[in-house]
Design a protein around this motif. Structure first.
Motif, PDB file in Angstrom:
ATOM      1  N   SER A  12       8.478 -19.799  -1.027  1.00 45.77           N
ATOM      2  CA  SER A  12       8.428 -18.476  -1.633  1.00 45.77           C
ATOM      3  C   SER A  12       7.090 -18.320  -2.364  1.00 45.77           C
ATOM      4  CB  SER A  12       9.616 -18.306  -2.590  1.00 45.77           C
ATOM      5  OG  SER A  12       9.656 -17.015  -3.148  1.00 45.77           O
ATOM      6  N   GLN A  13       6.964 -17.293  -3.193  1.00 46.98           N
ATOM      7  CA  GLN A  13       5.746 -17.070  -3.971  1.00 46.98           C
ATOM      8  C   GLN A  13       6.132 -16.711  -5.407  1.00 46.98           C
ATOM      9  OE1 GLN A  13       3.807 -13.915  -1.562  1.00 46.98           O
ATOM     10  NE2 GLN A  13       2.221 -15.423  -1.093  1.00 46.98           N
ATOM     11  N   LEU A  14       6.151 -17.682  -6.282  1.00 50.08           N
ATOM     12  CA  LEU A  14       6.505 -17.403  -7.675  1.00 50.08           C
ATOM     13  C   LEU A  14       5.290 -17.054  -8.510  1.00 50.08           C
ATOM     14  CD1 LEU A  14       8.550 -17.363 -10.031  1.00 50.08           C
ATOM     15  CD2 LEU A  14       8.030 -19.794 -10.361  1.00 50.08           C
ATOM     16  N   TYR A  15       4.269 -17.881  -8.458  1.00 49.73           N
ATOM     17  CA  TYR A  15       3.151 -17.748  -9.387  1.00 49.73           C
ATOM     18  C   TYR A  15       2.074 -16.769  -8.912  1.00 49.73           C
ATOM     19  CZ  TYR A  15       5.332 -21.982 -11.197  1.00 49.73           C
ATOM     20  OH  TYR A  15       6.227 -22.885 -11.703  1.00 49.73           O
ATOM     21  N   HIS A  16       1.884 -16.679  -7.614  1.00 49.07           N
ATOM     22  CA  HIS A  16       0.814 -15.814  -7.088  1.00 49.07           C
ATOM     23  C   HIS A  16       1.347 -14.985  -5.911  1.00 49.07           C
ATOM     24  CE1 HIS A  16      -2.110 -17.950  -9.565  1.00 49.07           C
ATOM     25  NE2 HIS A  16      -1.615 -19.093  -9.109  1.00 49.07           N
ATOM     26  N   PRO A  17       2.050 -13.888  -6.194  1.00 44.31           N
ATOM     27  CA  PRO A  17       2.595 -13.057  -5.113  1.00 44.31           C
ATOM     28  C   PRO A  17       1.498 -12.284  -4.395  1.00 44.31           C
ATOM     29  CG  PRO A  17       2.926 -11.975  -7.215  1.00 44.31           C
ATOM     30  CD  PRO A  17       2.360 -13.347  -7.523  1.00 44.31           C
ATOM     31  N   ILE A  18       1.779 -11.851  -3.201  1.00 46.02           N
ATOM     32  CA  ILE A  18       0.791 -11.140  -2.402  1.00 46.02           C
ATOM     33  C   ILE A  18       0.590  -9.705  -2.859  1.00 46.02           C
ATOM     34  CG2 ILE A  18       2.434 -10.405  -0.616  1.00 46.02           C
ATOM     35  CD1 ILE A  18       0.116 -11.022   1.410  1.00 46.02           C
ATOM     36  N   VAL A  19       1.601  -9.107  -3.493  1.00 41.99           N
ATOM     37  CA  VAL A  19       1.518  -7.717  -3.958  1.00 41.99           C
ATOM     38  C   VAL A  19       1.873  -7.656  -5.436  1.00 41.99           C
ATOM     39  CG1 VAL A  19       2.404  -5.360  -3.691  1.00 41.99           C
ATOM     40  CG2 VAL A  19       2.088  -6.813  -1.671  1.00 41.99           C
ATOM     41  N   GLY A  20       1.090  -6.889  -6.192  1.00 37.72           N
ATOM     42  CA  GLY A  20       1.323  -6.735  -7.623  1.00 37.72           C
ATOM     43  C   GLY A  20       2.064  -5.454  -7.951  1.00 37.72           C
ATOM     44  N   LEU A  44       0.832  -1.205   0.000  1.00 40.46           N
ATOM     45  CA  LEU A  44       0.000   0.000   0.000  1.00 40.46           C
ATOM     46  C   LEU A  44       0.869   1.259   0.000  1.00 40.46           C
ATOM     47  CD1 LEU A  44      -2.715  -1.148   2.561  1.00 40.46           C
ATOM     48  CD2 LEU A  44      -3.066  -0.784   0.102  1.00 40.46           C
ATOM     49  N   GLY A  45       1.981   1.211   0.747  1.00 37.94           N
ATOM     50  CA  GLY A  45       2.884   2.355   0.788  1.00 37.94           C
ATOM     51  C   GLY A  45       3.567   2.609  -0.540  1.00 37.94           C
ATOM     52  N   LEU A  46       3.682   1.568  -1.362  1.00 43.02           N
ATOM     53  CA  LEU A  46       4.295   1.698  -2.685  1.00 43.02           C
ATOM     54  C   LEU A  46       3.238   1.837  -3.778  1.00 43.02           C
ATOM     55  CD1 LEU A  46       6.759   0.860  -1.031  1.00 43.02           C
ATOM     56  CD2 LEU A  46       7.411  -0.677  -2.872  1.00 43.02           C
ATOM     57  N   LYS A  47       2.009   2.165  -3.351  1.00 44.02           N
ATOM     58  CA  LYS A  47       0.892   2.382  -4.294  1.00 44.02           C
ATOM     59  C   LYS A  47       0.707   1.176  -5.212  1.00 44.02           C
ATOM     60  CE  LYS A  47       1.524   7.437  -4.356  1.00 44.02           C
ATOM     61  NZ  LYS A  47       2.622   7.479  -3.398  1.00 44.02           N
ATOM     62  N   ALA A  48       0.857   0.002  -4.643  1.00 42.68           N
ATOM     63  CA  ALA A  48       0.796  -1.225  -5.429  1.00 42.68           C
ATOM     64  C   ALA A  48      -0.562  -1.921  -5.285  1.00 42.68           C
ATOM     65  CB  ALA A  48       1.914  -2.176  -4.987  1.00 42.68           C
ATOM     66  N   ASP A  49      -0.837  -2.826  -6.221  1.00 44.42           N
ATOM     67  CA  ASP A  49      -2.044  -3.644  -6.161  1.00 44.42           C
ATOM     68  C   ASP A  49      -1.861  -4.726  -5.101  1.00 44.42           C
ATOM     69  OD1 ASP A  49      -3.058  -2.215  -8.363  1.00 44.42           O
ATOM     70  OD2 ASP A  49      -2.074  -3.578  -9.772  1.00 44.42           O
ATOM     71  N   ILE A  50      -2.871  -4.925  -4.288  1.00 45.67           N
ATOM     72  CA  ILE A  50      -2.834  -5.992  -3.282  1.00 45.67           C
ATOM     73  C   ILE A  50      -3.662  -7.154  -3.811  1.00 45.67           C
ATOM     74  CG2 ILE A  50      -3.295  -6.622  -0.890  1.00 45.67           C
ATOM     75  CD1 ILE A  50      -1.181  -4.394  -1.284  1.00 45.67           C
ATOM     76  N   ASN A  51      -3.045  -8.318  -3.890  1.00 45.64           N
ATOM     77  CA  ASN A  51      -3.739  -9.503  -4.388  1.00 45.64           C
ATOM     78  C   ASN A  51      -4.461 -10.206  -3.245  1.00 45.64           C
ATOM     79  OD1 ASN A  51      -2.735  -9.099  -7.030  1.00 45.64           O
ATOM     80  ND2 ASN A  51      -0.800 -10.073  -6.463  1.00 45.64           N
ATOM     81  N   LEU A  52      -5.765 -10.270  -3.329  1.00 43.36           N
ATOM     82  CA  LEU A  52      -6.549 -10.904  -2.268  1.00 43.36           C
ATOM     83  C   LEU A  52      -6.330 -12.418  -2.245  1.00 43.36           C
ATOM     84  CD1 LEU A  52      -9.902  -8.893  -2.511  1.00 43.36           C
ATOM     85  CD2 LEU A  52      -7.841  -8.410  -1.147  1.00 43.36           C
TER      86      LEU A  52
END
Length: 503
Positions: free
Chosen positions: A111-119, A82-90
């Motif tokens: 880790s998270q390769l295919y579905h990261p928490i932040v876009g 949110l601080g980087l004005k990024a998309d948050i993946n639900l």
């Protein structure tokens, strides 16, 4: 909002090169999540503990031990996004990245390769003189850190410390939007500032809590624009990754060396091997570590021990509402509310603690004068004593009181510096110190005029010189200040001296 001009670096000829080349840089920042417990266990994250003392069974890969997600680490990642004005993946999910190394007891990293928490997001990087670059963030994902191999305790043996194993990391991946060594360092500094404001990472690079992997390639002028149009990375040249950089200065030196190395190879007719390299600060050179692995080399697959992570939009909105005022907004407000210059506002907002201290000092005071005192007198003294604002012996209220005494005319700037020294070393109420030690400024015009008359009467030859050369009037001002112990109001002294000499 800040008044900034977005620019792209001009093409530069690198010393020794036959042709013009452009640098293209992408960065992967590994930021340790500010959390007391690890990502998948309750083990402590305290730095500097005895080797292998902060290790839970799951960290050590004991049979049958299953990971349990730390919700606070997830919250910190969302907060960062949110601080980087990024998309948050639900919806996000964890994967296993498989490789074998002594400090990775599980034989894989979660880790998270295919579905990261932040876009996708962005970071505004100011380059000075009102110029700025916008660096795009591709993604932020959560992953667990590995342990640490220690090779210098016994020449014949290596040791493994698992204290860092399982510590939560946010890997912040940029697009290849960075175009030079200085810009790379500025980007890391800005990202560090944002994380510290957000409270999601302490940014202590010397402890390894924030590390950068730097991807460097070179291309001929015009190729970057083709990449922008097509998103085809082949236009950017073959990249090499420099691992685990934890110094702004070394990041710049490593990029500079690596760019020149690649250009020399290309201009001699060779090809760049895609590989991972290490930077040797003692020799100021990068050296090959291993060939650069691709995702398929790690045999990624979904982690069978962890369900997909699903979060609610209401929860994300609640985190967003709790965000602090971030550096760019705070800087713009300081410039607007206090009339500060771009430079002064930048210095004061570099650290959240410094900004908060200044605001308390400036309450009810002249903002520009407060900024001058905080930056020049206070920060200068703290730097001399190797202290920071958290160990400052002067409170904001004390410094504000000193500035108030200057504004009211009770003390001069010179007396204020003496008073500051007393408060810094001894403490106390500035107003009481001024009264008890007779430091109050002389504002009685009659007394000041009498002092001026006496100096003029005692120095007739100097009077004649001053009448011939008005610049010499400062000598009389100095003598009057000396005669009054520095207590006379300097403005009043200047006015009376000028009037007397002109008469």
């Amino acid at each position: 909002m800040l008044d900034l001009t977005y620019t792209t670096p001009k093409v530069k000829t690198i010393a020794g090169a036959k042709h013009d080349w452009e640098l293209v840089i992408g960065m992967e920042i590994h930021a340790q999540v500010a959390s007391n417990a690890k990502l998948f266990s309750g083990a402590s994250t305290t730095f500097g503990a005895e080797p292998n003392s902060n290790v839970a069974f799951v960290d050590a890969a004991m049979p049958g031990m299953l990971p349990v997600i730390n919700e606070y680490c997830v919250e910190q990642a969302v907060r960062t996004g949110l601080g980087l004005k990024a998309d948050i993946n639900l919806y996000s999910a964890f994967d296993r990245k498989n490789y074998f190394y002594p400090d990775l007891p599980q034989g894989y990293q979660i880790s998270q390769l295919y579905h990261p928490i932040v876009g996708e997001g962005e970071v505004l990087v100011e380059m000075g003189n009102g110029e700025a670059r916008l660096v795009r963030i591709e993604r932020i994902h959560l992953e667990q850190d590995a342990g640490k191999s220690i090779h210098d305790m016994d020449p014949a043996m290596s040791f493994v410390d698992l204290n860092r194993t399982g510590v939560a990391l946010m890997e912040i991946v940029s697009r290849p939007d960075i175009r030079g060594p200085e810009e790379a360092a500025a980007y890391v500094m800005k990202l560090r500032q944002l994380l510290r404001y957000l409270g999601t990472c302490d940014g202590n690079m010397q402890n390894g809590n924030m590390r950068a992997d730097v991807n460097v390639s070179v291309c001929r002028p015009g190729q970057y624009e083709k990449y922008q149009e097509t998103q085809d990375f082949s236009h950017l040249g073959t990249r090499c990754e420099i691992k685990n950089m934890n110094s702004m200065r070394f990041i710049q030196m490593a990029i500079d060396y690596e760019a020149k190395r690649q250009i020399a190879i290309l201009e001699s007719g060779g090809e760049i091997d895609q590989e991972t390299r290490l930077y040797d600060a003692d020799k100021n050179e990068t050296r090959s570590m291993r060939s650069k692995e691709e995702a398929h080399d790690y045999r990624y697959f979904p982690c069978p021990d962890l369900l997909p992570l699903e979060i609610e939009q209401d929860w994300v909105d609640g985190i967003k509402e709790s965000l602090p005022e971030l550096p760019d907004e705070k800087k713009a407000r300081f410039m607007s509310d206090f009339g500060l210059t771009d430079y002064d506002a930048s210095v004061l907002t570099a650290e959240a603690e410094n900004a908060a201290f200044f605001e308390k000092v400036a309450e009810g005071q002249d903002g520009k004068l407060a900024a001058n005192w905080v930056i020049n007198e206070l920060f200068g003294r703290l730097k001399k004593d190797d202290k920071d604002i958290n160990s400052c012996p002067v409170t904001p209220e004390q410094l504000g009181a000193i500035i108030g005494l200057i504004t009211k005319g009770d003390i001069s700037g010179k007396i204020a510096k003496d008073l500051f020294e007393i408060v810094y070393t001894e403490g106390g109420d500035p107003a009481k110190i001024v009264e008890e030690r007779g430091m109050k400024q002389v504002t009685d015009m009659g007394a000041i005029e009498a002092a001026v008359d006496q100096i003029i009467a005692d120095n007739p030859a100097q009077v004649e010189k001053a009448k011939a050369n008005p610049k010499l009037a400062g000598w009389f001002v100095g003598q009057v200040m000396k005669a009054t112990g520095g207590k006379a109001n300097p403005k009043a002294v200047n006015e009376i001296v000028s009037k007397k000499l002109a008469g």
